[in-house]
Every structure is written in C-alpha cells, then in structure tokens.
Scaffold this motif. Structure first.
Motif, mmCIF file in Angstrom:
data_model
loop_
_atom_site.group_PDB
_atom_site.id
_atom_site.type_symbol
_atom_site.label_atom_id
_atom_site.label_comp_id
_atom_site.label_asym_id
_atom_site.label_seq_id
_atom_site.Cartn_x
_atom_site.Cartn_y
_atom_site.Cartn_z
ATOM 1 N N LEU A 17 -3.780 3.999 3.063
ATOM 2 C CA LEU A 17 -3.736 2.965 2.026
ATOM 3 C C LEU A 17 -5.113 2.779 1.388
ATOM 4 C CD1 LEU A 17 -2.188 0.657 0.591
ATOM 5 C CD2 LEU A 17 -2.919 -0.840 2.461
ATOM 6 N N TYR A 18 -6.167 2.779 2.207
ATOM 7 C CA TYR A 18 -7.531 2.721 1.660
ATOM 8 C C TYR A 18 -7.786 3.894 0.723
ATOM 9 C CZ TYR A 18 -8.753 -0.771 5.238
ATOM 10 O OH TYR A 18 -8.830 -1.893 6.018
ATOM 11 N N ARG A 20 -5.649 5.518 -1.033
ATOM 12 C CA ARG A 20 -4.898 5.329 -2.278
ATOM 13 C C ARG A 20 -5.571 4.316 -3.195
ATOM 14 N NH1 ARG A 20 1.394 3.221 -2.560
ATOM 15 N NH2 ARG A 20 1.593 3.257 -4.846
ATOM 16 N N ILE A 21 -6.168 3.277 -2.606
ATOM 17 C CA ILE A 21 -6.757 2.203 -3.415
ATOM 18 C C ILE A 21 -8.181 2.540 -3.836
ATOM 19 C CG2 ILE A 21 -7.411 -0.230 -3.422
ATOM 20 C CD1 ILE A 21 -5.181 -0.734 -1.424
ATOM 21 N N PHE A 22 -8.978 3.062 -2.894
ATOM 22 C CA PHE A 22 -10.417 3.229 -3.133
ATOM 23 C C PHE A 22 -10.826 4.695 -3.284
ATOM 24 C CE2 PHE A 22 -9.903 -0.449 -0.182
ATOM 25 C CZ PHE A 22 -10.136 -1.443 -1.113
ATOM 26 N N LEU A 112 -7.883 -10.975 -1.173
ATOM 27 C CA LEU A 112 -7.887 -9.576 -0.752
ATOM 28 C C LEU A 112 -8.594 -9.389 0.587
ATOM 29 C CD1 LEU A 112 -8.647 -7.672 -4.087
ATOM 30 C CD2 LEU A 112 -6.547 -7.544 -2.726
ATOM 31 N N SER A 171 1.701 -7.223 -0.870
ATOM 32 C CA SER A 171 2.061 -6.664 -2.172
ATOM 33 C C SER A 171 3.515 -6.981 -2.523
ATOM 34 C CB SER A 171 1.832 -5.159 -2.161
ATOM 35 O OG SER A 171 2.216 -4.591 -3.391
#
Length: 234
Positions: A17-18, A20-22, A112, A171
């Motif tokens: 997930l990190y 995908r986001i960062f 967040l 989310s």
C-alpha cells in the motif's frame, strides 16, 4: 508454521500500500522494496527450521512431547520476535515524514497520520509476544510456557492482519459509507434531532427568564386579609 507466512503477508500488504501511494519518491520505493525482501528472508527461514526440528521421527506422535524437541527453536523465535518488533516500528515510521510534508490542511494530515499510526497496536502485540517468547526460552516446563507463547503469537498475528486492513477501512468509510444515502439521511436526522432539542432548551430558558414570577391566589388572599386587619385596627 502458520505464524511466519501470516505475519509476512499482512506486513507485505502494508508495504505494498505504501508503494502504491508513495511510489513517486525514489528513496521511498527503495525502502519499501528493501523491507519486503528482508521480511521475506527472515520469515521464510523460520519455516524449514521448524520442519526439521519439530517433526516427529520414526512414527512418533504429534503431541506436547514434541515441544521438548522444539526447544532449540525457542532462541530462533526470540530473534524473530526482536526482528518483528523492529519491523513494526519501521513500518510505523516510514510514511510519517512524507505525510507531514504533504500540502494538506493540518486536520487532514493528522487524520492520515492516525490511520497509519494504527500500526502502534501491532507494536504492542509484538512486544507482548516477544515477552512470552523470552519466557518460553527461559522456561523449565516448555509445555506450559509454550502454550502461552503460542497464544500471544496468534494475538500478534490477528492484530497485524487488522492493522493491515485499517487504511482500506478508512478509505471505504470516506469514499463509500460516508457518501451513501443511508448514512447521509441518518446524519441529517441526528442533526435535526440535536438542533430541535437545543432549540427547546433555549425556548424553555427564555420563558423562565422573561416571565416575572406572579404570586399565587393563596398568598394574595393572605395579603388582603392582613391589609383589612390593619384598616379595622385603625
């Protein structure tokens, strides 16, 4: 046997997930890929070690006596517990610098950060599991202490899975549940009830403070009798 793959895939889900986001940050990509590789190497080595040391030999039974033969894995379990604790802290701290540098309102930044800091529950569960792993390593009766250690390990596994689901739940709440018609109607109903209750309280207070207190009929008759007695006395 279930613990290493369960914890690995839960933590790998958080790191993915990190990613995908960062993924825009090159340094962040390197840290995430490095974390995935190190996690895999550490958790994967524990599976063959357990198979070799804890499998019954020559038709032996699968009972608690095996815990005596699994005693050499206790030190490996302690080492793995220390690594688990360090990896949880790593996962917790990893996204925080980027979150605080985002061009967002402070309220959204805090929101967040709270979502990602749910990994703190995983740190607590891992620290608890590490404590009982150390107790199992020092134990005289491994059949008793190992049972408590296994229970703490399962709690750690479940909490890690829950923490890995926290960003997805947040989310879903923001993008689906909070925008649904049922939730919006419930929210408006609660606001309407709250506003009507507050308006009723205000009107009651205004009535109390605006209307002067009138003497009742009994007190008025008593005052009239006193005045008449005064007049006759004169």
């Amino acid at each position: 046997m279930v613990y290493p793959p369960g914890v690995y895939f839960a933590k790998a889900a958080i790191l993915t997930l990190y990613l995908r986001i960062f993924s825009v940050k090159r340094v962040m990509r390197g840290l995430i890929y490095g974390g995935l590789i190190v996690l895999f190497l550490v958790y994967a080595t524990f599976i063959p070690l357990t198979v070799v040391l804890c499998t019954p030999r020559n038709g032996g039974a699968w009972d608690l006596v095996l815990l005596q033969k699994c005693k050499p894995t206790a030190i490996a379990s302690v080492i793995q517990g220390v690594f688990c604790l360090l990896s949880d802290i790593y996962i917790l701290v990893l996204p925080l610098p980027i979150i605080w540098n985002l061009n967002l309102k402070p309220k959204k930044k805090i929101g967040l950060a709270v979502v990602f800091m749910s990994a703190g529950f995983g740190i607590i569960a891992t620290a608890l599991g590490l404590y009982y792993k150390v107790q199992n390593f020092r134990a005289v009766d491994p059949t008793w202490d190992a049972a408590i250690a296994y229970l703490s390990v399962m709690i750690e596994n479940y909490v890690t899975v829950i923490v890995s689901c926290a960003p997805a739940v947040a989310s879903s709440w923001t993008n689906i549940i909070a925008k649904s018609a049922a939730f919006l109607s419930l929210q408006s109903y609660l606001r309407l009830g709250r506003s009507s209750a507050s308006s009723d309280k205000r009107s009651t207070k205004l009535k109390i403070y605006s209307s002067p207190k009138q003497p009742d009929s009994e007190s008025q008759s008593n005052l009239h009798a006193v005045d008449c007695n005064k007049i006759h006395g004169m």
